[in-house]
Design a protein around this motif. Structure first.
Motif, PDB file in Angstrom:
ATOM      1  N   ILE A  14       0.837  -1.206   0.000  1.00 26.86           N
ATOM      2  CA  ILE A  14       0.000   0.000   0.000  1.00 26.86           C
ATOM      3  C   ILE A  14       0.872   1.257   0.000  1.00 26.86           C
ATOM      4  O   ILE A  14       0.590   2.239  -0.702  1.00 26.86           O
ATOM      5  CB  ILE A  14      -0.956  -0.010   1.209  1.00 26.86           C
ATOM      6  CG1 ILE A  14      -2.010  -1.111   1.026  1.00 26.86           C
ATOM      7  CG2 ILE A  14      -1.652   1.339   1.372  1.00 26.86           C
ATOM      8  CD1 ILE A  14      -2.848  -1.372   2.253  1.00 26.86           C
ATOM      9  N   LEU A  15       1.959   1.239   0.765  1.00 23.01           N
ATOM     10  CA  LEU A  15       2.866   2.387   0.782  1.00 23.01           C
ATOM     11  C   LEU A  15       3.478   2.619  -0.590  1.00 23.01           C
ATOM     12  O   LEU A  15       3.534   3.760  -1.081  1.00 23.01           O
ATOM     13  CB  LEU A  15       3.967   2.181   1.826  1.00 23.01           C
ATOM     14  CG  LEU A  15       3.526   2.152   3.294  1.00 23.01           C
ATOM     15  CD1 LEU A  15       4.734   1.926   4.194  1.00 23.01           C
ATOM     16  CD2 LEU A  15       2.814   3.427   3.680  1.00 23.01           C
ATOM     17  N   TRP A  16       3.930   1.555  -1.230  1.00 25.66           N
ATOM     18  CA  TRP A  16       4.496   1.684  -2.571  1.00 25.66           C
ATOM     19  C   TRP A  16       3.457   2.237  -3.540  1.00 25.66           C
ATOM     20  O   TRP A  16       3.794   3.045  -4.423  1.00 25.66           O
ATOM     21  CB  TRP A  16       4.987   0.327  -3.072  1.00 25.66           C
ATOM     22  CG  TRP A  16       6.400  -0.010  -2.724  1.00 25.66           C
ATOM     23  CD1 TRP A  16       6.846  -0.996  -1.893  1.00 25.66           C
ATOM     24  CD2 TRP A  16       7.580   0.625  -3.225  1.00 25.66           C
ATOM     25  NE1 TRP A  16       8.207  -1.009  -1.828  1.00 25.66           N
ATOM     26  CE2 TRP A  16       8.698  -0.030  -2.647  1.00 25.66           C
ATOM     27  CE3 TRP A  16       7.807   1.684  -4.099  1.00 25.66           C
ATOM     28  CZ2 TRP A  16      10.009   0.340  -2.925  1.00 25.66           C
ATOM     29  CZ3 TRP A  16       9.119   2.055  -4.379  1.00 25.66           C
ATOM     30  CH2 TRP A  16      10.195   1.385  -3.789  1.00 25.66           C
ATOM     31  N   PHE A  17       2.227   1.813  -3.395  1.00 23.69           N
ATOM     32  CA  PHE A  17       1.161   2.252  -4.295  1.00 23.69           C
ATOM     33  C   PHE A  17       0.999   3.770  -4.264  1.00 23.69           C
ATOM     34  O   PHE A  17       0.664   4.393  -5.269  1.00 23.69           O
ATOM     35  CB  PHE A  17      -0.156   1.565  -3.917  1.00 23.69           C
ATOM     36  CG  PHE A  17      -1.325   1.988  -4.759  1.00 23.69           C
ATOM     37  CD1 PHE A  17      -1.430   1.575  -6.075  1.00 23.69           C
ATOM     38  CD2 PHE A  17      -2.316   2.801  -4.232  1.00 23.69           C
ATOM     39  CE1 PHE A  17      -2.515   1.965  -6.855  1.00 23.69           C
ATOM     40  CE2 PHE A  17      -3.402   3.197  -5.006  1.00 23.69           C
ATOM     41  CZ  PHE A  17      -3.494   2.784  -6.325  1.00 23.69           C
ATOM     42  N   LEU A  38      -0.460   4.807  -7.783  1.00 22.95           N
ATOM     43  CA  LEU A  38      -1.774   5.439  -7.978  1.00 22.95           C
ATOM     44  C   LEU A  38      -2.480   4.961  -9.238  1.00 22.95           C
ATOM     45  O   LEU A  38      -3.280   5.695  -9.827  1.00 22.95           O
ATOM     46  CB  LEU A  38      -1.638   6.962  -7.990  1.00 22.95           C
ATOM     47  CG  LEU A  38      -1.172   7.595  -6.673  1.00 22.95           C
ATOM     48  CD1 LEU A  38      -1.016   9.104  -6.830  1.00 22.95           C
ATOM     49  CD2 LEU A  38      -2.138   7.286  -5.542  1.00 22.95           C
ATOM     50  N   ASN A  39      -2.190   3.732  -9.638  1.00 20.34           N
ATOM     51  CA  ASN A  39      -2.859   3.124 -10.792  1.00 20.34           C
ATOM     52  C   ASN A  39      -3.822   2.068 -10.273  1.00 20.34           C
ATOM     53  O   ASN A  39      -3.397   0.973  -9.892  1.00 20.34           O
ATOM     54  CB  ASN A  39      -1.831   2.500 -11.734  1.00 20.34           C
ATOM     55  CG  ASN A  39      -2.443   1.986 -13.025  1.00 20.34           C
ATOM     56  OD1 ASN A  39      -3.633   1.697 -13.087  1.00 20.34           O
ATOM     57  ND2 ASN A  39      -1.613   1.881 -14.044  1.00 20.34           N
ATOM     58  N   PRO A  40      -5.136   2.363 -10.214  1.00 19.35           N
ATOM     59  CA  PRO A  40      -6.080   1.431  -9.592  1.00 19.35           C
ATOM     60  C   PRO A  40      -6.142   0.070 -10.278  1.00 19.35           C
ATOM     61  O   PRO A  40      -6.441  -0.934  -9.634  1.00 19.35           O
ATOM     62  CB  PRO A  40      -7.422   2.168  -9.688  1.00 19.35           C
ATOM     63  CG  PRO A  40      -7.234   3.210 -10.734  1.00 19.35           C
ATOM     64  CD  PRO A  40      -5.793   3.583 -10.698  1.00 19.35           C
ATOM     65  N   ILE A  41      -5.851   0.021 -11.584  1.00 19.89           N
ATOM     66  CA  ILE A  41      -5.877  -1.265 -12.291  1.00 19.89           C
ATOM     67  C   ILE A  41      -4.736  -2.153 -11.805  1.00 19.89           C
ATOM     68  O   ILE A  41      -4.904  -3.362 -11.598  1.00 19.89           O
ATOM     69  CB  ILE A  41      -5.770  -1.047 -13.816  1.00 19.89           C
ATOM     70  CG1 ILE A  41      -7.016  -0.309 -14.321  1.00 19.89           C
ATOM     71  CG2 ILE A  41      -5.628  -2.392 -14.542  1.00 19.89           C
ATOM     72  CD1 ILE A  41      -6.960   0.047 -15.789  1.00 19.89           C
ATOM     73  N   MET A  42      -3.542  -1.557 -11.583  1.00 18.76           N
ATOM     74  CA  MET A  42      -2.382  -2.345 -11.171  1.00 18.76           C
ATOM     75  C   MET A  42      -2.340  -2.585  -9.664  1.00 18.76           C
ATOM     76  O   MET A  42      -1.505  -3.358  -9.190  1.00 18.76           O
ATOM     77  CB  MET A  42      -1.097  -1.641 -11.609  1.00 18.76           C
ATOM     78  CG  MET A  42      -0.951  -1.484 -13.121  1.00 18.76           C
ATOM     79  SD  MET A  42      -1.096  -3.051 -14.026  1.00 18.76           S
ATOM     80  CE  MET A  42       0.279  -3.971 -13.383  1.00 18.76           C
ATOM     81  N   LEU A  43      -3.209  -1.923  -8.909  1.00 23.28           N
ATOM     82  CA  LEU A  43      -3.210  -2.119  -7.454  1.00 23.28           C
ATOM     83  C   LEU A  43      -3.503  -3.567  -7.090  1.00 23.28           C
ATOM     84  O   LEU A  43      -2.855  -4.141  -6.215  1.00 23.28           O
ATOM     85  CB  LEU A  43      -4.245  -1.201  -6.797  1.00 23.28           C
ATOM     86  CG  LEU A  43      -4.507  -1.438  -5.299  1.00 23.28           C
ATOM     87  CD1 LEU A  43      -3.238  -1.189  -4.492  1.00 23.28           C
ATOM     88  CD2 LEU A  43      -5.643  -0.544  -4.802  1.00 23.28           C
ATOM     89  N   ILE A  44      -4.471  -4.166  -7.767  1.00 23.88           N
ATOM     90  CA  ILE A  44      -4.891  -5.531  -7.407  1.00 23.88           C
ATOM     91  C   ILE A  44      -3.747  -6.531  -7.556  1.00 23.88           C
ATOM     92  O   ILE A  44      -3.423  -7.257  -6.608  1.00 23.88           O
ATOM     93  CB  ILE A  44      -6.123  -5.950  -8.242  1.00 23.88           C
ATOM     94  CG1 ILE A  44      -7.311  -5.038  -7.907  1.00 23.88           C
ATOM     95  CG2 ILE A  44      -6.481  -7.417  -7.972  1.00 23.88           C
ATOM     96  CD1 ILE A  44      -8.505  -5.242  -8.799  1.00 23.88           C
ATOM     97  N   PRO A  45      -3.091  -6.634  -8.731  1.00 16.67           N
ATOM     98  CA  PRO A  45      -1.982  -7.608  -8.818  1.00 16.67           C
ATOM     99  C   PRO A  45      -0.797  -7.236  -7.937  1.00 16.67           C
ATOM    100  O   PRO A  45      -0.074  -8.120  -7.462  1.00 16.67           O
ATOM    101  CB  PRO A  45      -1.602  -7.562 -10.303  1.00 16.67           C
ATOM    102  CG  PRO A  45      -2.048  -6.228 -10.784  1.00 16.67           C
ATOM    103  CD  PRO A  45      -3.312  -5.940 -10.015  1.00 16.67           C
TER     104      PRO A  45
END
Length: 430
Positions: A237-240, A338-345
């Motif tokens: 989450i921090l990296w995101f 901050l890319n919601p599509i890439m957050l999941i993987p």
């Protein structure tokens, strides 16, 4: 999704920034960064003494004699086996820099304070000796607390102005020696009183007290699967949000993981069963393949399957750094931040790597990591081989395939959007 991102950012980012800017967390990170090169060098010598190759021991014995292993274990002992001294030195220097104090004085007095509290053995022939084990991972938490307390005492004395000031005509090195007399005396008195006070308790020493009530519970917690899962999610989450999650988490967890690694290294050197699955090398080589998020599989996908021009270029740029565990080109270039599509993987992949690695070792399919502190830039597969033999290398291959499969549909979605945007731009400019 945007609302979810906003909530996470508002709750997590302030905590992360506070942790990352905390002077004690910074000192801990600096302590281990300062000692890391020696730990890596020592681990290389341990590996040379125990290469997982059939017939290696017999060959070395025929070439160097029956005591050949000592040529490699002694360098290991004076690096990895007394790691706490190096951590204390680097931590004291970091805090001295933060407080703008004399770094030599802070380092010297921190080491003296640590040795005052370190248990010694009285020799039958006379004199005293410090068991090497007390200077290794067993004394790690004592060393860290000692460095902090010693420098804080020096800071307090400095603020009060309790120092001997010499005339300006006196050479600086002489003046510095006299100015350290009062802080040094106070530090030694305080820590000697602590040592004497604990000698009247059932624990007998401060080290035994800290080891029993602090180090053992923390290392036990840090070696559990649920705790590792929570830490991994927090780091992701921090990296995101563009915060270096590995630095934040490492400042807190690295002392625990390295203590667990040192336990495995000691057992490996002694030929005993390795005690821990989860440790620093498990985290570094079986959960961060290509960088946090296990993004080496993603780098391969971007390189070989990208259709858009921007991601074709990114794939060429990201593959070489990713091979050595550097994934910032993907983190900030894809981006994952901050890319919601890439957050999941990005959240899912390291958790899957954790469970796959843990199951492979707990089931006996792959040996536990042997305690070798190889550089974090060691390429995958090679890293797996060095810490867990050929089965570790195979596990790395399987993990890369799994991570690539997880990232694939999400990247293709991003790539299709990028390709469409490029085509639209071409049409508009035509």
């Amino acid at each position: 999704m945007q609302k979810f991102i906003d909530i996470l950012e508002s709750k997590m980012a302030p905590i992360a920034f506070k942790l990352d800017s905390n002077r004690y967390i910074t000192a801990i990170k600096d302590g281990f960064f300062g000692a890391m090169s020696l730990l890596i060098i020592g681990s290389i010598f341990l590996l040379l003494a125990n290469l997982p190759i059939n017939g290696y021991g017999d060959f070395m014995a025929s070439f160097l004699g029956k005591n050949w292993a000592s040529y490699f274990t002694v360098p290991f002992d004076v690096t990895m086996s007394i790691m706490t001294i190096y951590v204390v030195i680097a931590m004291a220097r970091s805090l001295a820099k933060t407080y703008k104090l004399d770094s030599i004085m802070c380092i010297s007095l921190s080491v003296v304070a640590f040795l005052l509290l370190t248990p010694m053995l009285e020799l039958k022939a006379g004199g005293f000796a410090i068991p090497m084990a007390n200077l290794s991972a067993s004394g790690l938490f004592l060393g860290m607390l000692t460095a902090v307390l010693a420098v804080e005492i020096i800071r307090f004395v400095d603020k009060k102005g309790w120092k001997i000031k010499m005339p300006d005509s006196v050479p600086e090195n002489v003046s510095r020696s006299f100015s350290a007399l009062i802080p040094g005396l106070i530090v030694i008195i305080v820590f000697d009183l602590i040592r004497i006070a604990f000698s009247f308790t059932n624990f007998a020493t401060v080290q035994e007290f800290i080891f029993h009530y602090l180090q053992v519970p923390l290392t036990s917690l840090g070696s559990t699967l649920p705790a590792m899962g929570i830490v991994t999610l927090f780091e992701a989450i921090l990296w995101f949000f563009g915060i270096h999650g590995s630095n934040v988490v490492g400042g807190i967890m690295q002392p625990i993981w390295l203590a667990l690694t040192a336990d495995n290294a000691a057992a490996f050197e002694a030929g005993k069963a390795l005690p821990h699955i989860i440790n620093y090398q498990f985290y570094s080589n079986f959960m961060k393949i290509g960088g946090f998020g296990s993004t080496f599989g993603l780098a391969l996908i971007v390189l070989f399957t990208a259709k858009s021009s921007q991601y074709k270029a990114l794939g060429k740029l990201a593959i070489a750094p990713g091979f050595f565990g550097i994934n910032e080109p993907l983190i900030f270039g894809l981006p994952i931040v901050l890319n919601p599509i890439m957050l999941i993987p990005f959240l899912l992949t390291p958790i899957v790597m954790l469970f796959v690695g843990y199951f492979a070792m707990s089931s006996g399919l792959v040996p536990y990591t042997n305690g070798t502190n190889i550089p974090w830039t060691t390429p995958p597969i090679i890293a797996g081989f060095l810490v867990s033999g050929w089965k570790g290398a195979v596990l790395n291959v399987i993990q890369i395939i799994i991570s690539a499969a997880i990232y694939y549909p999400f990247f293709k979605s991003v790539d299709r959007m990028a390709l469409k945007n490029e085509q639209d731009d071409i049409k508009q400019s035509a």
